[in-house]
Design a protein around this motif. Structure first.
Motif, PDB file in Angstrom:
ATOM      1  N   LEU A 156       0.751  -1.257  -0.328  1.00 54.57           N
ATOM      2  CA  LEU A 156       0.046  -0.074   0.045  1.00 54.57           C
ATOM      3  C   LEU A 156       1.268   1.061  -0.081  1.00 54.57           C
ATOM      4  O   LEU A 156       0.607   2.210  -0.515  1.00 54.57           O
ATOM      5  CB  LEU A 156      -0.637  -0.024   0.930  1.00 54.57           C
ATOM      6  N   ARG A 157       1.912   1.015   0.667  1.00 56.85           N
ATOM      7  CA  ARG A 157       2.359   2.378   0.496  1.00 56.85           C
ATOM      8  C   ARG A 157       3.011   2.114  -0.593  1.00 56.85           C
ATOM      9  O   ARG A 157       3.720   4.100  -0.781  1.00 56.85           O
ATOM     10  CB  ARG A 157       3.902   2.022   1.626  1.00 56.85           C
ATOM     11  N   GLN A 158       3.995   1.554  -1.039  1.00 54.96           N
ATOM     12  CA  GLN A 158       4.834   1.233  -2.328  1.00 54.96           C
ATOM     13  C   GLN A 158       3.366   2.480  -3.131  1.00 54.96           C
ATOM     14  O   GLN A 158       4.207   3.346  -4.265  1.00 54.96           O
ATOM     15  CB  GLN A 158       4.865  -0.382  -2.725  1.00 54.96           C
ATOM     16  N   SER A 159       1.930   1.507  -3.431  1.00 57.81           N
ATOM     17  CA  SER A 159       1.364   2.269  -4.348  1.00 57.81           C
ATOM     18  C   SER A 159       0.747   3.473  -3.842  1.00 57.81           C
ATOM     19  O   SER A 159       0.938   4.247  -5.148  1.00 57.81           O
ATOM     20  CB  SER A 159      -0.055   1.254  -4.522  1.00 57.81           C
ATOM     21  N   ARG A 160       1.234   4.099  -3.234  1.00 58.14           N
ATOM     22  CA  ARG A 160       0.957   5.489  -2.734  1.00 58.14           C
ATOM     23  C   ARG A 160       1.931   6.453  -3.593  1.00 58.14           C
ATOM     24  O   ARG A 160       1.754   7.383  -3.842  1.00 58.14           O
ATOM     25  CB  ARG A 160       0.092   5.617  -0.956  1.00 58.14           C
ATOM     26  N   GLU A 161       3.161   5.683  -3.027  1.00 58.04           N
ATOM     27  CA  GLU A 161       4.660   6.287  -3.103  1.00 58.04           C
ATOM     28  C   GLU A 161       4.167   7.528  -4.723  1.00 58.04           C
ATOM     29  O   GLU A 161       4.579   7.787  -5.196  1.00 58.04           O
ATOM     30  CB  GLU A 161       5.626   5.743  -2.986  1.00 58.04           C
ATOM     31  N   ASN A 162       3.689   5.394  -5.745  1.00 56.56           N
ATOM     32  CA  ASN A 162       4.485   5.157  -7.121  1.00 56.56           C
ATOM     33  C   ASN A 162       3.270   6.968  -7.492  1.00 56.56           C
ATOM     34  O   ASN A 162       3.293   7.259  -8.974  1.00 56.56           O
ATOM     35  CB  ASN A 162       3.495   4.098  -7.620  1.00 56.56           C
ATOM     36  N   LEU A 163       2.038   6.788  -6.734  1.00 55.02           N
ATOM     37  CA  LEU A 163       0.203   7.623  -7.717  1.00 55.02           C
ATOM     38  C   LEU A 163       1.761   9.029  -7.309  1.00 55.02           C
ATOM     39  O   LEU A 163       1.200   9.949  -8.122  1.00 55.02           O
ATOM     40  CB  LEU A 163      -0.480   7.562  -6.078  1.00 55.02           C
ATOM     41  N   SER A 164       2.420   9.614  -5.773  1.00 53.84           N
ATOM     42  CA  SER A 164       2.538  10.717  -5.872  1.00 53.84           C
ATOM     43  C   SER A 164       4.336  11.023  -7.105  1.00 53.84           C
ATOM     44  O   SER A 164       4.288  12.293  -7.757  1.00 53.84           O
ATOM     45  CB  SER A 164       3.708  10.525  -4.932  1.00 53.84           C
ATOM     46  N   ALA A 165       4.609   9.760  -7.604  1.00 54.09           N
ATOM     47  CA  ALA A 165       4.860   9.624  -8.143  1.00 54.09           C
ATOM     48  C   ALA A 165       4.865  10.339  -9.633  1.00 54.09           C
ATOM     49  O   ALA A 165       5.033  11.101 -10.539  1.00 54.09           O
ATOM     50  CB  ALA A 165       6.463   8.666  -8.892  1.00 54.09           C
ATOM     51  N   GLN A 166       3.987   9.786 -10.282  1.00 53.84           N
ATOM     52  CA  GLN A 166       2.909  10.070 -11.409  1.00 53.84           C
ATOM     53  C   GLN A 166       2.545  11.253 -11.370  1.00 53.84           C
ATOM     54  O   GLN A 166       2.560  11.678 -12.333  1.00 53.84           O
ATOM     55  CB  GLN A 166       1.975   8.530 -11.263  1.00 53.84           C
ATOM     56  N   PHE A 167       2.072  11.451 -10.181  1.00 55.80           N
ATOM     57  CA  PHE A 167       0.982  13.051 -10.257  1.00 55.80           C
ATOM     58  C   PHE A 167       2.317  14.027 -10.664  1.00 55.80           C
ATOM     59  O   PHE A 167       2.068  14.528 -11.625  1.00 55.80           O
ATOM     60  CB  PHE A 167       0.322  13.368  -8.946  1.00 55.80           C
ATOM     61  N   GLY A 168       3.596  14.051  -9.551  1.00 54.29           N
ATOM     62  CA  GLY A 168       4.909  15.341  -9.903  1.00 54.29           C
ATOM     63  C   GLY A 168       5.780  14.724 -11.769  1.00 54.29           C
ATOM     64  O   GLY A 168       5.615  15.955 -11.968  1.00 54.29           O
ATOM     65  N   GLY A 169       5.133  13.206 -12.369  1.00 58.58           N
ATOM     66  CA  GLY A 169       6.321  13.673 -13.139  1.00 58.58           C
ATOM     67  C   GLY A 169       5.282  13.981 -14.389  1.00 58.58           C
ATOM     68  O   GLY A 169       5.506  13.869 -15.060  1.00 58.58           O
ATOM     69  N   THR A 170       4.120  13.705 -14.199  1.00 61.97           N
ATOM     70  CA  THR A 170       3.374  14.342 -15.066  1.00 61.97           C
ATOM     71  C   THR A 170       2.168  15.426 -15.543  1.00 61.97           C
ATOM     72  O   THR A 170       2.114  16.046 -16.525  1.00 61.97           O
ATOM     73  CB  THR A 170       2.435  13.068 -16.064  1.00 61.97           C
TER      74      THR A 170
END
Length: 550
Positions: A156-170
């Motif tokens: 769950l923590r990994q998916s949250r960090e991936n969401l943050s990365a997806q938001f900031g990166g795109t």
């Protein structure tokens, strides 16, 4: 007048012109045709983009606003389907026949009637309804120590960090700082002057900004897909939580059932051994034949032969409980469970079918997967449309470090790019079709998950009703077999029946004892199965890391 032999980028002695080198006009803001760099010509500081003052730089940026602002306004468009959770099955019941108001009753603590309370909520700690303190303590230990729960939380923590990365990166601009120092050899053959060569150092410092306009919503759909993955992992955590608690309750009930069966079998073997001793004495006195003694020895051996498999099952359950609680199988602190430690819940909350699809973690996980597949359709669709990227940079460039931060060393650029796929060999169209097929697959899996969930609830409800009736019948059978055995033993002592009749009665009683212990355990196990089938009440958990947000 052409000038040669001076290092590129150095001011002309008149202080009003600057030599243009191939290094300078390689900058994206310098046009080699306008600079006449192709012919090695001269350019004044006033018309050299490399030397524009800050006021003119701002004017250049503002001049791009009529093009940039309408493009930014278009960023609200999002291609692809807007996701909506499918409607639950149009039914208001789980079974074809209506449930009784309460189940049948039987003598003993395991035979109390249970009442079905439709529409009532399930507590988060549903296992406490069995009123078994060792069970509650073991489950709380397992929730704190289980590697499965820890793994689900990490996912769950990994998916949250991936969401943050997806938001900031795109969805946010990219800002980068750069500092370069290079040494190269300049050759005038680029300008048609092969006899001109120069070794030079070039220093550059700059800050660049780039931003991809999300005109068609592809980036936002990507963030939507990442957010759905967060939901999926959150519900997977709830599923792990529910599976762990249900497995511990089921294993504890199974242990209690096995202990009851072992104790009953040992008691039967003890009575058969005592009867064998009596038969041997009668044989020594000549009252019976040796066949009766051998038959009783066979019966005793058969009864004792059933004990090792039961003990093996008991050991396996004990090992399972230890591992589920996060301990090695050798841990002696795992409590022992017996049937009399449990209290059967007399009120069973039953969620309405429309609420079940919002409670079961497996249904919610399938819904999150379907949502993610829907968002991916939008991503694949947006990839087929033009992509616009804005970029700008501001920095300095010089031939010596000392001149790097002077005003005349300033360089800047502002640009925009459009990418329209024209021919990819059918790649983009195939990717969109694949995304649509993946959505259809996820939709079918979601509907199948819902149907299986309804089946689980229906099976559990019917099992509880049949368990109560079966326990009452099994209790009556055990009582009849017990009375028949007592009567047969008395008649045999008086010579009223043969030993064969006594043997048949003993075997019947032995079977009813084992069946009774299994019937009692079935009521507890199927009660736990109903709570698990209904979702386990995780939505009432006050711990944020454990409870999913509705």
């Amino acid at each position: 007048m052409r000038q040669f032999g001076m290092p590129p980028g150095v001011l002309h002695p008149e202080k009003t012109r600057v030599y243009v080198s191939c290094i300078e006009y390689r900058h994206p803001c310098v046009c080699p045709h306008k600079a006449r760099a192709k012919y090695g010509g001269l350019m004044t500081k006033d018309n050299n983009p490399l030397c524009l003052p800050s006021g003119r730089l701002c004017a250049a940026l503002c001049s791009a606003a009529p093009v940039v602002l309408p493009a930014l306004l278009l960023a609200g468009c999002m291609v692809g389907p807007d996701y909506r959770t499918p409607a639950p099955p149009p039914t208001d019941s789980y079974t074809t026949a209506p449930l009784p108001d309460q189940t049948a009753s039987a003598p003993g603590a395991s035979g109390v009637p249970q009442h079905f309370a439709s529409g009532e909520d399930i507590p988060a700690a549903w296992w406490t309804l069995f009123h078994c303190e060792p069970l509650d303590a073991l489950i709380r230990q397992a929730l704190a120590n289980s590697p499965n729960i820890a793994s689900a939380r990490a996912a769950l923590r990994q998916s949250r960090e991936n969401l943050s990365a997806q938001f900031g990166g795109t969805l946010l601009p990219h800002v980068d700082a750069q500092l370069n120092a290079t040494r190269e050899k300049f050759n005038g053959i680029t300008f048609g002057e092969p006899q001109f060569t120069e070794d030079l150092n070039l220093y550059n410092s700059s800050v660049s900004v780039s931003y991809a306009l999300d005109l068609w919503g592809g980036a936002r759909r990507g963030v939507e897909a990442a957010r759905s993955q967060v939901d999926y992992q959150r519900y997977q955590l709830q599923a792990a939580w529910l599976a762990l608690t249900a497995n511990i309750v089921t294993a504890a009930v199974k242990e209690a059932s096995l202990r009851a069966q072992i104790e009953a079998t040992e008691e039967i073997a003890k009575e058969e051994d005592a009867q064998l001793t009596t038969l041997k004495k009668q044989f020594e006195l000549g009252g019976i034949g040796r066949t009766d003694v051998l038959t009783q020895q066979t019966l005793l051996a058969q009864t004792r032969a059933t004990l090792p498999p039961l003990r093996q099952q008991l050991d396996q359950v004990r090992h399972q409980l230890a591992v589920l609680s996060g301990s090695p199988p050798s841990d002696p602190s795992v409590p022992e469970f017996r049937l009399d430690m449990f209290s059967l819940p007399q009120t069973l909350p039953v969620s309405v079918p429309s609420a079940l699809v919002r409670q079961r973690p497996d249904i919610l996980s399938a819904d999150a997967t379907l949502h993610q597949a829907s968002a991916q359709v939008g991503v694949a669709t947006a990839n087929m449309y033009p992509q616009i990227t804005l970029s700008a940079s501001y920095g300095t460039q010089s031939l010596t470090p000392a001149e790097l931060f002077r005003a005349e060393s300033v360089v800047w650029s502002v640009g925009a790019g459009v990418l329209q796929p024209l021919f990819r060999g059918g790649q983009l169209l195939s990717q969109k079709r694949a995304a649509v097929a993946a959505y259809e697959e996820a939709d079918a899996q979601y509907r199948q998950t819902v149907l299986l969930a309804f089946q689980n609830v229906a099976d559990s409800l019917r099992a509880l009703d049949h368990d109560a009736s079966g326990l009452r019948a099994q209790t009556e059978a055990w009582q009849s077999a017990s009375d028949a055995l007592d009567m047969a033993r008395g008649q045999y002592k008086l010579g009223g029946i043969s030993y064969l009749s006594l043997l048949v009665t003993q075997r019947q009683y032995q079977q009813t004892v084992v069946d009774l212990a299994q019937a009692q355990a079935a009521r507890y196990a199927d009660t736990a199965a109903l709570f698990q089938a209904l979702g386990g009440g995780w939505w009432n958990d006050p711990v944020p890391e454990t409870a999913a947000v509705q």
